[in-house]
Design a protein around this motif. Structure first.
Motif, PDB file in Angstrom:
ATOM      1  N   TYR A   1      14.693  48.864  14.358  1.00 35.51           N
ATOM      2  CA  TYR A   1      13.982  48.460  15.573  1.00 35.51           C
ATOM      3  C   TYR A   1      14.323  49.369  16.761  1.00 35.51           C
ATOM      4  N   CYS A   2      13.391  49.414  17.714  1.00 33.19           N
ATOM      5  CA  CYS A   2      13.578  50.246  18.903  1.00 33.19           C
ATOM      6  C   CYS A   2      14.714  49.693  19.777  1.00 33.19           C
TER       7      CYS A   2
ATOM      8  N   CYS B   1      14.841  45.898  21.356  1.00 33.60           N
ATOM      9  CA  CYS B   1      13.869  45.016  20.686  1.00 33.60           C
ATOM     10  C   CYS B   1      14.485  43.651  20.334  1.00 33.60           C
TER      11      CYS B   1
ATOM     12  N   HIS C   1      13.736  41.653  17.904  1.00 38.04           N
ATOM     13  CA  HIS C   1      13.863  41.366  16.461  1.00 38.04           C
ATOM     14  C   HIS C   1      15.339  41.318  16.022  1.00 38.04           C
TER      15      HIS C   1
ATOM     16  N   CYS D   1       6.839  45.216  12.209  1.00 36.01           N
ATOM     17  CA  CYS D   1       8.113  45.920  12.391  1.00 36.01           C
ATOM     18  C   CYS D   1       9.211  45.331  11.519  1.00 36.01           C
TER      19      CYS D   1
ATOM     20  N   ASN E   1       5.522  38.813  20.344  1.00 33.24           N
ATOM     21  CA  ASN E   1       5.840  39.858  21.321  1.00 33.24           C
ATOM     22  C   ASN E   1       4.575  40.393  21.998  1.00 33.24           C
TER      23      ASN E   1
ATOM     24  N   GLY F   1       3.290  45.530  17.158  1.00 31.04           N
ATOM     25  CA  GLY F   1       4.341  46.509  17.435  1.00 31.04           C
ATOM     26  C   GLY F   1       4.288  47.700  16.498  1.00 31.04           C
TER      27      GLY F   1
ATOM     28  N   CYS G   1       9.243  43.668  23.435  1.00 31.28           N
ATOM     29  CA  CYS G   1       8.855  44.903  22.725  1.00 31.28           C
ATOM     30  C   CYS G   1       8.763  45.989  23.793  1.00 31.28           C
ATOM     31  N   PRO G   2       9.927  46.451  24.285  1.00 23.85           N
ATOM     32  CA  PRO G   2       9.929  47.347  25.455  1.00 23.85           C
ATOM     33  C   PRO G   2       9.046  48.580  25.272  1.00 23.85           C
TER      34      PRO G   2
ATOM     35  N   ASN H   1       6.353  49.253  23.401  1.00 23.86           N
ATOM     36  CA  ASN H   1       4.903  49.080  23.474  1.00 23.86           C
ATOM     37  C   ASN H   1       4.437  48.405  24.752  1.00 23.86           C
TER      38      ASN H   1
HETATM   39  S1  SF4 Z   1       7.605  48.456  18.270  1.00 29.97           S
HETATM   40 FE1  SF4 Z   1       8.268  46.660  19.452  1.00 29.97          FE
HETATM   41  S2  SF4 Z   1       8.538  45.017  17.952  1.00 29.97           S
HETATM   42 FE2  SF4 Z   1       8.523  46.983  16.828  1.00 29.97          FE
HETATM   43  S3  SF4 Z   1      10.681  47.648  16.676  1.00 29.97           S
HETATM   44 FE3  SF4 Z   1       9.830  48.618  18.511  1.00 29.97          FE
HETATM   45  S4  SF4 Z   1      10.339  47.183  20.185  1.00 29.97           S
HETATM   46 FE4  SF4 Z   1      10.542  46.059  18.248  1.00 29.97          FE
END
Ligand code: SF4
Ligand code: TPP
Lengths: 244, 67
Positions: free
Chosen positions: A18-19, A22, A24, A52, A122, A126, A213-214, A216
């Motif tokens: 994950y970013c 995030c 998740h 994701c 979110n 994503g 979801c920072p 996006n």
């Molecule tokens: S795109 Fe959004 S939901 Fe997917 S891993 Fe990145 S931050 Fe998380």
């Protein structure tokens, strides 16, 4: 000095994809802690979505299978009916659960399948690059609504807890968030209850987790958790929608 | 007295832990980790109360708390 908090046993040592920032990752950790506390790791089966969280089978230290996009409640229904002594849960994003999978979601709830659903809202798709989701709020800019979601053209944001509250089968529905410590603690309580309900054979429980979801949203992690308080929760009020 | 241990190689530099620490015990390191992020570092073991807020918000689950 004693170690008082560390990685739960129900998470593997694999670092997730994950970013930065995030939600998740926070939600995975909470689920893992609840499974550890309930002592059911050896008999838990998760169903990962398309989104994701598609690699969730690598991150949880118990059995996890993968379902086609939107189909986790159908797969969970099959597994739980064949192996009723297992603790079966689905983990799904808003594209998975509330767009392509709306049908399975509504009917699994209406049949009161004895499963637990963790629904991560979110407000965007994503994994595919931040397109509009059913839960995108009015005027929110996404990759496919560059001028903001227009209700006339794109319809209204779908309120899953409110919708499922109308089914006869849902026994527990709560909307929570993971943007600050207070909300994270409430999320932990809600997720534990949703699993306990299944262990007590109560029927269909769903926890909707508002999650940042920072990337996006085009925000820093810090901005994203603030936006949730200032804007997101105003459109998706937190609280219990059903508890019987 | 309490302290936290950060697995710096796993840190992706979201810095949400810095925001939630009530005692300002965490800072951005000047070093890079292998992923290329500046990880968070623990700088203040005098004031850390072991509240665990940093652990609770860390999406990477790369913080351990000792009390
Ligand atoms: S795109 Fe959004 S939901 Fe997917 S891993 Fe990145 S931050 Fe998380
Ligand atoms: C049948 C099918 N249709 C479309 C896709 C493309 N697709 C992959 S992920 C995704 C949406 C994911 O969004 P969401 O469920 O909100 O999860 P997130 O990535 O935000 O966690 C879509 C449409 C697919 N993989 N399979």
């Amino acid at each position: 000095m004693n170690k008082i908090l560390s990685r739960p046993e129900s998470l593997t040592l694999i670092q997730h994809s994950y970013c930065p920032g995030c939600g998740h990752g926070i939600i995975h950790r909470i689920i893992a802690e609840c499974i550890d506390e309930l002592g059911v790791r050896e008999k838990t089966i998760g169903i990962a979505p398309v989104g994701c969280a598609v690699f969730a089978y690598d991150y949880f230290n118990f059995d996890v299978t993968e379902a086609a996009h939107g189909r986790p409640p159908a797969v969970a229904t099959g597994i739980k009916r064949v192996l009723p002594d297992r603790v079966v849960f689905t983990y799904q994003g808003d594209g998975d659960l509330a767009a392509i999978g709306t049908n399975e979601t509504v009917h699994a709830a209406n049949r009161s399948e004895n499963i637990t659903v963790i629904f991560v809202n979110n407000a965007v798709y994503g994994m595919t690059g931040g397109q509009m989701a059913p839960t995108t709020i009015e005027k929110q800019k996404t990759a496919t609504t560059p001028f903001g979601r227009d209700i006339k053209r794109d319809g209204y944001p779908l309120k899953v807890c409110e919708l499922l509250a109308a089914t006869g089968g849902a026994v527990y529905l709560e909307r929570v968030a993971v943007n600050n410590i207070k909300n994270i603690m409430k999320t932990r309580k809600a997720i534990k209850k949703a699993f306990q309900n299944q262990i007590d054979n109560k029927g269909f429980s769903l926890v909707e987790v508002l999650s940042q979801c920072p990337v996006n949203w085009g925000m820093t992690p810090k901005e994203s958790v603030k936006w949730m308080d200032d804007v997101f929760v105003k459109h998706f009020p937190l609280g219990v929608y059903k508890d019987i | 007295m309490s302290k936290v241990k950060i697995e710096s190689e796993k840190c992706k530099g979201c810095y949400l832990c810095i925001e939630v620490c009530p005692k300002k015990c965490l800072e951005v390191s000047k070093e890079f980790n292998k992923k290329g992020y500046h990880p968070v570092e623990f700088v203040n073991d005098k004031e850390c109360t072991g509240c665990g807020f940093c652990y609770q918000i860390c999406p990477e689950v790369c913080i351990e708390v000792y009390k």
